[in-house]
Design an enzyme around this catalytic site. Sequence first.
Site, PDB file in Angstrom:
ATOM      1  N   ASN A 143       0.842  -1.197   0.000  1.00 11.58           N
ATOM      2  CA  ASN A 143       0.000   0.000   0.000  1.00 11.58           C
ATOM      3  C   ASN A 143       0.874   1.243   0.000  1.00 11.58           C
ATOM      4  O   ASN A 143       1.930   1.296   0.645  1.00 11.58           O
ATOM      5  CB  ASN A 143      -1.047  -0.003   1.114  1.00 11.58           C
ATOM      6  CG  ASN A 143      -0.534  -0.299   2.504  1.00 11.58           C
ATOM      7  OD1 ASN A 143       0.474  -0.972   2.683  1.00 11.58           O
ATOM      8  ND2 ASN A 143      -1.229   0.205   3.480  1.00 11.58           N
ATOM      9  N   GLU A 156       0.417   5.298   0.421  1.00  6.91           N
ATOM     10  CA  GLU A 156      -0.541   6.303   0.877  1.00  6.91           C
ATOM     11  C   GLU A 156      -0.164   7.701   0.402  1.00  6.91           C
ATOM     12  O   GLU A 156       0.902   7.920  -0.192  1.00  6.91           O
ATOM     13  CB  GLU A 156      -0.641   6.232   2.406  1.00  6.91           C
ATOM     14  CG  GLU A 156      -1.169   4.864   2.855  1.00  6.91           C
ATOM     15  CD  GLU A 156      -1.459   4.761   4.333  1.00  6.91           C
ATOM     16  OE1 GLU A 156      -0.960   5.600   5.126  1.00  6.91           O
ATOM     17  OE2 GLU A 156      -2.216   3.823   4.690  1.00  6.91           O
ATOM     18  N   GLU A 175      -2.959  -4.815  -2.987  1.00  4.16           N
ATOM     19  CA  GLU A 175      -3.466  -5.729  -4.016  1.00  4.16           C
ATOM     20  C   GLU A 175      -3.473  -5.061  -5.382  1.00  4.16           C
ATOM     21  O   GLU A 175      -3.060  -5.645  -6.389  1.00  4.16           O
ATOM     22  CB  GLU A 175      -4.885  -6.177  -3.662  1.00  4.16           C
ATOM     23  CG  GLU A 175      -4.991  -6.938  -2.342  1.00  4.16           C
ATOM     24  CD  GLU A 175      -5.285  -6.070  -1.133  1.00  4.16           C
ATOM     25  OE1 GLU A 175      -4.743  -4.940  -1.062  1.00  4.16           O
ATOM     26  OE2 GLU A 175      -6.043  -6.516  -0.262  1.00  4.16           O
ATOM     27  N   CYS A 225     -10.326  -4.768   0.491  1.00  2.00           N
ATOM     28  CA  CYS A 225     -11.421  -3.804   0.407  1.00  2.00           C
ATOM     29  C   CYS A 225     -12.232  -4.064  -0.872  1.00  2.00           C
ATOM     30  O   CYS A 225     -11.820  -4.803  -1.769  1.00  2.00           O
ATOM     31  CB  CYS A 225     -10.884  -2.374   0.443  1.00  2.00           C
ATOM     32  SG  CYS A 225     -10.195  -1.795  -1.118  1.00  2.00           S
TER      33      CYS A 225
HETATM   34  O1  DUR Z   1      -6.584  -5.317   1.981  1.00  2.00           O
HETATM   35  C1  DUR Z   1      -6.141  -4.195   2.254  1.00  2.00           C
HETATM   36  C2  DUR Z   1      -6.704  -3.384   3.259  1.00  2.00           C
HETATM   37  C3  DUR Z   1      -6.142  -2.153   3.491  1.00  2.00           C
HETATM   38  N1  DUR Z   1      -5.072  -1.722   2.764  1.00  2.00           N
HETATM   39  C4  DUR Z   1      -4.452  -0.428   3.052  1.00  2.00           C
HETATM   40  C5  DUR Z   1      -5.155   0.791   2.566  1.00  2.00           C
HETATM   41  C6  DUR Z   1      -4.608   1.843   3.512  1.00  2.00           C
HETATM   42  O2  DUR Z   1      -3.323   2.264   3.055  1.00  2.00           O
HETATM   43  C7  DUR Z   1      -4.413   1.089   4.809  1.00  2.00           C
HETATM   44  C8  DUR Z   1      -5.525   1.278   5.806  1.00  2.00           C
HETATM   45  O3  DUR Z   1      -6.767   1.005   5.229  1.00  2.00           O
HETATM   46  O4  DUR Z   1      -4.337  -0.273   4.458  1.00  2.00           O
HETATM   47  C9  DUR Z   1      -4.511  -2.507   1.781  1.00  2.00           C
HETATM   48  O5  DUR Z   1      -3.515  -2.131   1.150  1.00  2.00           O
HETATM   49  N2  DUR Z   1      -5.084  -3.716   1.552  1.00  2.00           N
HETATM   50 ZN    ZN Z   2      -8.026  -2.375  -1.357  1.00  2.00          ZN
END
Ligand code: DUR
Ligand code: ZN
Length: 135
Positions: free
Chosen positions: A42, A44, A55, A88
């Site tokens: 992830n 941000e 993902e 998500c």
């Molecule tokens: O399956 C998931 C769930 C959350 N996040 C990330 C999004 C955000 O950066 C942080 C909190 O939601 O986690 C993912 O990358 N994958």
């Molecule tokens: Zn997601």
Amino acid sequence: MNTQQLIEEAKAARLKAYTPYSNFKVGAALLCNDGKVFHGCNVENAAYGLCNCAERTAFFSAFAHGYKQGDFARLAVVGETDGPIAPCGACRQVILELGGNELPVVLTNLHGDVFETTAAAQLPNAFGGQDLKKK
Ligand SMILES: O=c1ccn([C@H]2C[C@H](O)[C@@H](CO)O2)c(=O)[nH]1
Ligand SMILES: [Zn+2]
């Protein structure tokens, strides 16, 4: 590469997460039929709506390298959740379209809990390209 090895790849991907706002790190590893593995983490942003999940990062990286639906063997995702990470809704939609209905998806956490599912099982009654009116 077996499932446990792919989970280890997802853990390595997770360490690359950029999460100054949530401090919640997620890793993904997308195994291709030719053996290549794409990492996703992830990423941000101060404009929170621009945060990209692990993902989707993995799939977008694979597509950017020329891979497409049919080229993928398995996706593994690891989060720091109590139980296996739950992707998500946005990611379920993307995993389904880019990975295909039957793609095996392995959801896990840092405690070793594992839930094995598929792209289609993760998004029942999905909206897809077949629903768009063709001109
Ligand atoms: O399956 C998931 C769930 C959350 N996040 C990330 C999004 C955000 O950066 C942080 C909190 O939601 O986690 C993912 O990358 N994958
Ligand atoms: Zn997601």
